[in-house]
Design a protein around this motif. Structure first.
Motif, PDB file in Angstrom:
ATOM      1  N   PHE A 192      15.168  47.346  73.196  1.00 52.73           N
ATOM      2  CA  PHE A 192      14.519  46.332  72.385  1.00 52.73           C
ATOM      3  C   PHE A 192      15.465  45.817  71.297  1.00 52.73           C
ATOM      4  O   PHE A 192      15.447  44.631  70.962  1.00 52.73           O
ATOM      5  CB  PHE A 192      13.248  46.896  71.745  1.00 52.73           C
ATOM      6  N   GLY A 193      16.279  46.713  70.745  1.00 49.00           N
ATOM      7  CA  GLY A 193      17.254  46.289  69.752  1.00 49.00           C
ATOM      8  C   GLY A 193      18.263  45.316  70.333  1.00 49.00           C
ATOM      9  O   GLY A 193      18.657  44.336  69.681  1.00 49.00           O
TER      10      GLY A 193
ATOM     11  N   THR B 276      25.699  46.045  65.708  1.00 43.45           N
ATOM     12  CA  THR B 276      24.489  45.360  65.253  1.00 43.45           C
ATOM     13  C   THR B 276      23.264  45.790  66.059  1.00 43.45           C
ATOM     14  O   THR B 276      22.153  45.859  65.518  1.00 43.45           O
ATOM     15  CB  THR B 276      24.667  43.832  65.342  1.00 43.45           C
ATOM     16  N   VAL B 277      23.455  46.093  67.346  1.00 42.80           N
ATOM     17  CA  VAL B 277      22.343  46.591  68.158  1.00 42.80           C
ATOM     18  C   VAL B 277      21.860  47.934  67.615  1.00 42.80           C
ATOM     19  O   VAL B 277      20.646  48.172  67.510  1.00 42.80           O
ATOM     20  CB  VAL B 277      22.763  46.728  69.635  1.00 42.80           C
ATOM     21  N   ILE B 278      22.789  48.815  67.254  1.00 41.89           N
ATOM     22  CA  ILE B 278      22.421  50.116  66.690  1.00 41.89           C
ATOM     23  C   ILE B 278      21.619  49.933  65.409  1.00 41.89           C
ATOM     24  O   ILE B 278      20.591  50.579  65.193  1.00 41.89           O
ATOM     25  CB  ILE B 278      23.688  50.960  66.436  1.00 41.89           C
TER      26      ILE B 278
ATOM     27  N   ALA C 244       7.739  54.490  76.555  1.00 42.86           N
ATOM     28  CA  ALA C 244       8.435  55.770  76.722  1.00 42.86           C
ATOM     29  C   ALA C 244       7.556  56.841  77.347  1.00 42.86           C
ATOM     30  O   ALA C 244       8.022  57.972  77.549  1.00 42.86           O
ATOM     31  CB  ALA C 244       8.942  56.252  75.364  1.00 42.86           C
ATOM     32  N   SER C 245       6.312  56.511  77.656  1.00 42.22           N
ATOM     33  CA  SER C 245       5.375  57.503  78.219  1.00 42.22           C
ATOM     34  C   SER C 245       5.294  58.755  77.348  1.00 42.22           C
ATOM     35  O   SER C 245       5.216  59.876  77.854  1.00 42.22           O
ATOM     36  CB  SER C 245       5.778  57.872  79.655  1.00 42.22           C
TER      37      SER C 245
ATOM     38  N   LEU D  54      14.262  56.700  72.586  1.00 44.12           N
ATOM     39  CA  LEU D  54      15.630  56.351  72.191  1.00 44.12           C
ATOM     40  C   LEU D  54      16.187  55.248  73.084  1.00 44.12           C
ATOM     41  O   LEU D  54      16.732  54.250  72.591  1.00 44.12           O
ATOM     42  CB  LEU D  54      16.526  57.589  72.273  1.00 44.12           C
ATOM     43  N   VAL D  55      16.012  55.405  74.390  1.00 39.03           N
ATOM     44  CA  VAL D  55      16.510  54.399  75.335  1.00 39.03           C
ATOM     45  C   VAL D  55      15.782  53.075  75.132  1.00 39.03           C
ATOM     46  O   VAL D  55      16.400  52.006  75.045  1.00 39.03           O
ATOM     47  CB  VAL D  55      16.339  54.890  76.785  1.00 39.03           C
ATOM     48  N   GLY D  56      14.463  53.140  75.040  1.00 40.04           N
ATOM     49  CA  GLY D  56      13.685  51.920  74.863  1.00 40.04           C
ATOM     50  C   GLY D  56      13.978  51.228  73.545  1.00 40.04           C
ATOM     51  O   GLY D  56      14.020  49.994  73.471  1.00 40.04           O
TER      52      GLY D  56
END
Length: 306
Positions: A246-247, A10-12, A232-233, A240-242
């Motif tokens: 947030f997800g 579900t996070v994905i 993400a600067s 992708l990480v951020g």
């Protein structure tokens, strides 16, 4: 273990539209354009994708419709800001309001209509790997597109000649113009790419996340995507990480409500946006890194010599 796997899945699903929309906005901002209309483009992409999928019976046609709708809506933004040189902030905000209104009007007849869900792609053998298989090798097409976009945009911006031109325009559009680079045309392509990504993110919402049409179903994801670019600067891998961070916050508040945690549901629902504000505050304390990576001409109009 099954519960943890279900939460990851579900996070994905929740993170994918954030990643896609943020990647598109990253390219747009690398070209020195600030598009605050991402929210409106996401919801326009969502309603057009749902309508096309419902009328045709094919979710893949819905995906194409969502991408096209986002790109065309961004073309309107580009015409107003790049050709007519209107204020980018005001124009982006106006198009967000316009997108929310138009999507509500277009989707009025589709409220409550069963949706067409985008099927998962199952990789033989790999999908049977315990735990990892269902997470990585039994996902929908848009998830794999999001991962491909991270690789593709990273290579494009930092390894290709065209990517160098885009970054040069973002750093100094006047210098790029002096070197013979067509600033307006390049920015048009960057803006349309960002709009296409926002439309694809909207298609994911109405075809995968919740395969139905609900008015204002973007629910602030466009604003989170804008914050994610800063977080993400302006680096694709950090997006992708951020995005997954947030997800996880978004899904975490849903599970907290399901477990009956004694916190008001309204406060839990606000967690993703509270997290966005906290992240922006943290970034503001690291001004050196932020200023180094921020495109210098971001939001500044360019008028070529006549």
């Amino acid at each position: 273990m099954d519960m943890f796997q279900a939460i990851l899945l579900t996070v994905i699903t929740a993170a994918t539209p954030l990643v896609i929309a943020a990647l598109g906005e990253l390219v747009t901002e690398r070209a020195g354009v600030l598009n605050l209309g991402v929210e409106g483009m996401i919801v326009i992409g969502a309603v057009c994708a749902f309508a096309a999928a419902h009328l045709s019976g094919s979710p893949y046609i819905g995906i194409l419709a969502g991408i096209a709708a986002g790109a065309l809506f961004s073309l309107l933004f580009g015409f107003l800001t790049l050709t007519l040189v209107t204020n980018q902030v005001a124009t982006g905000l106006a198009l967000t309001i316009l997108g929310l209104g138009v999507s509500g009007m277009l989707g009025e007849s589709f409220v409550g209509v069963p949706g067409v869900k985008l099927p998962n792609i199952v990789f033989p053998v790999l999908s049977d790997i315990p735990f990892i298989g269902p997470i990585l090798f039994r996902q929908d097409l848009i998830f794999y597109i999001s991962i491909a976009l991270v690789f593709g945009i990273s290579w494009f911006l930092f390894k290709s000649r065209t990517g160098l031109k885009i970054r040069a325009i973002g750093d100094s559009h006047s210098s790029a113009h002096a070197l013979g680079i067509n600033v307006i045309r390049t920015r048009y392509f960057a803006v349309m790419f960002g709009g296409a990504c926002a439309g694809l993110a909207g298609a994911q919402l109405s075809l995968v996340y919740t395969p139905q049409w609900v008015e204002n179903m973007s629910a602030g994801r466009g604003w989170i995507a804008l914050a994610l670019v800063v977080f993400a600067s302006w680096r694709p891998w950090r997006v992708l990480v951020g995005g997954y961070l947030f997800g996880a916050v978004t899904i975490g508040q849903l599970h907290a409500q399901a477990f009956g945690i004694g916190v008001p549901s309204q406060l839990l629902s606000a967690l993703p946006y509270v997290a966005t504000i906290v992240v922006l505050i943290i970034i503001s304390h690291n001004r050196r890194t932020t200023l180094i990576n921020t495109p210098a001409s971001l939001g500044k109009p360019f008028v070529p010599d006549r």
